[in-house]
Design a protein around this motif. Structure first.
Motif, short mmCIF file in Angstrom:
data_model
loop_
_atom_site.label_atom_id
_atom_site.label_comp_id
_atom_site.label_asym_id
_atom_site.label_seq_id
_atom_site.Cartn_x
_atom_site.Cartn_y
_atom_site.Cartn_z
N ALA A 39 -13.74 141.91 -32.10
CA ALA A 39 -14.83 142.80 -31.69
C ALA A 39 -16.12 142.49 -32.44
CB ALA A 39 -14.43 144.25 -31.91
N ARG A 40 -16.00 142.00 -33.67
CA ARG A 40 -17.18 141.68 -34.48
C ARG A 40 -17.61 140.23 -34.31
NH1 ARG A 40 -14.64 145.74 -36.50
NH2 ARG A 40 -15.59 147.35 -37.75
N GLY A 41 -16.97 139.52 -33.40
CA GLY A 41 -17.35 138.14 -33.15
C GLY A 41 -16.81 137.15 -34.17
N LEU A 42 -15.86 137.58 -34.98
CA LEU A 42 -15.29 136.68 -35.98
C LEU A 42 -14.20 135.79 -35.41
CD1 LEU A 42 -15.11 139.21 -38.94
CD2 LEU A 42 -16.82 137.44 -38.55
N LEU A 43 -13.72 136.13 -34.23
CA LEU A 43 -12.79 135.27 -33.48
C LEU A 43 -13.45 134.94 -32.15
CD1 LEU A 43 -9.35 137.06 -33.99
CD2 LEU A 43 -10.12 134.94 -35.04
N PRO A 44 -13.34 133.71 -31.72
CA PRO A 44 -13.97 133.37 -30.43
C PRO A 44 -13.21 133.98 -29.27
CG PRO A 44 -12.73 131.51 -31.29
CD PRO A 44 -12.70 132.57 -32.35
N PRO A 45 -13.90 134.30 -28.17
CA PRO A 45 -13.19 134.80 -26.99
C PRO A 45 -12.29 133.69 -26.42
CG PRO A 45 -15.48 134.37 -26.47
CD PRO A 45 -15.33 134.17 -27.95
N ALA A 46 -11.16 134.07 -25.89
CA ALA A 46 -10.20 133.08 -25.40
C ALA A 46 -10.67 132.38 -24.14
CB ALA A 46 -8.85 133.74 -25.16
N ASP A 47 -11.46 133.09 -23.31
CA ASP A 47 -11.90 132.45 -22.08
C ASP A 47 -13.02 131.45 -22.39
OD1 ASP A 47 -13.61 134.47 -22.83
OD2 ASP A 47 -14.19 134.99 -20.79
N GLY A 48 -12.97 130.33 -21.75
CA GLY A 48 -14.01 129.33 -21.96
C GLY A 48 -13.71 128.37 -23.10
N LEU A 49 -12.63 128.56 -23.82
CA LEU A 49 -12.27 127.65 -24.90
C LEU A 49 -11.39 126.54 -24.36
CD1 LEU A 49 -11.37 130.00 -27.88
CD2 LEU A 49 -13.48 128.74 -27.52
N GLY A 50 -11.52 125.38 -24.93
CA GLY A 50 -10.64 124.29 -24.57
C GLY A 50 -9.29 124.42 -25.26
N PRO A 51 -8.33 123.62 -24.86
CA PRO A 51 -6.99 123.70 -25.44
C PRO A 51 -6.98 123.43 -26.94
CG PRO A 51 -7.02 122.20 -23.55
CD PRO A 51 -8.41 122.66 -23.78
N LEU A 52 -7.82 122.51 -27.39
CA LEU A 52 -7.85 122.20 -28.82
C LEU A 52 -8.37 123.39 -29.63
CD1 LEU A 52 -7.25 120.00 -30.85
CD2 LEU A 52 -9.60 119.20 -30.59
N ALA A 53 -9.39 124.08 -29.12
CA ALA A 53 -9.92 125.26 -29.82
C ALA A 53 -8.90 126.39 -29.85
CB ALA A 53 -11.22 125.71 -29.16
N ILE A 54 -8.21 126.60 -28.73
CA ILE A 54 -7.18 127.64 -28.69
C ILE A 54 -6.07 127.31 -29.67
CG2 ILE A 54 -5.39 128.69 -27.23
CD1 ILE A 54 -7.38 128.50 -24.91
N PHE A 55 -5.68 126.04 -29.75
CA PHE A 55 -4.66 125.62 -30.71
C PHE A 55 -5.15 125.87 -32.14
CE2 PHE A 55 -2.63 122.32 -33.35
CZ PHE A 55 -1.32 122.69 -33.17
N GLY A 56 -6.43 125.59 -32.41
CA GLY A 56 -6.99 125.83 -33.74
C GLY A 56 -6.97 127.31 -34.12
N VAL A 57 -7.33 128.16 -33.18
CA VAL A 57 -7.29 129.61 -33.43
C VAL A 57 -5.85 130.05 -33.68
CG1 VAL A 57 -7.64 131.88 -32.38
CG2 VAL A 57 -9.41 130.12 -32.20
N PHE A 58 -4.91 129.51 -32.89
CA PHE A 58 -3.49 129.84 -33.05
C PHE A 58 -3.01 129.45 -34.45
CE2 PHE A 58 0.98 128.47 -32.67
CZ PHE A 58 1.54 129.69 -32.33
N ILE A 59 -3.34 128.25 -34.90
CA ILE A 59 -2.93 127.80 -36.24
C ILE A 59 -3.59 128.67 -37.31
CG2 ILE A 59 -3.07 125.86 -37.88
CD1 ILE A 59 -0.97 125.54 -35.64
N GLY A 60 -4.86 129.00 -37.11
CA GLY A 60 -5.54 129.87 -38.07
C GLY A 60 -4.90 131.24 -38.17
N LEU A 61 -4.52 131.81 -37.02
CA LEU A 61 -3.86 133.11 -37.03
C LEU A 61 -2.48 133.04 -37.67
CD1 LEU A 61 -4.93 134.55 -33.57
CD2 LEU A 61 -5.71 135.27 -35.83
N LEU A 62 -1.77 131.93 -37.48
CA LEU A 62 -0.49 131.75 -38.17
C LEU A 62 -0.68 131.73 -39.69
CD1 LEU A 62 1.46 129.09 -36.05
CD2 LEU A 62 1.99 131.50 -36.32
N ALA A 63 -1.72 131.03 -40.13
CA ALA A 63 -2.01 130.98 -41.57
C ALA A 63 -2.36 132.37 -42.11
CB ALA A 63 -3.13 129.99 -41.84
#
Length: 87
Positions: free
Chosen positions: A31-55
């Protein structure tokens, strides 16, 4: 101290509460823009967010578990987890 049945679920209940708090934190970050919105992201960016959230999840769990190992919380709450023989 005798084993008290209601205490055997405290770790489970704490885990549910922490999981709920974690989900709220992710929503607050988004909500504060600290995570990118999922729509419009490429697969590599979504994978990066996923790895970051796992960490972040691992750091959250580690911190919460270390807190449960402080003398007071360990003795009164978390020791039940270490006495469990269920696998």
């Amino acid at each position: 101290m005798a084993y008290r049945q209601p205490l055997d679920r405290i770790d489970e209940q704490a885990g549910v509460a922490l999981g709920g708090a974690q989900a709220l934190a992710v929503q607050a970050f988004a909500a504060r823009g600290l995570l990118p919105p999922a729509d419009g992201l490429g697969p590599l960016a979504i994978f990066g967010v996923f790895i970051g959230l796992l960490a972040l999840n691992d750091l959250w769990f580690y911190g919460a578990h270390r807190l449960l190992h402080t003398p007071f919380l360990f003795r009164h709450v978390h020791a039940v987890h270490h006495r469990s023989v269920d696998v």
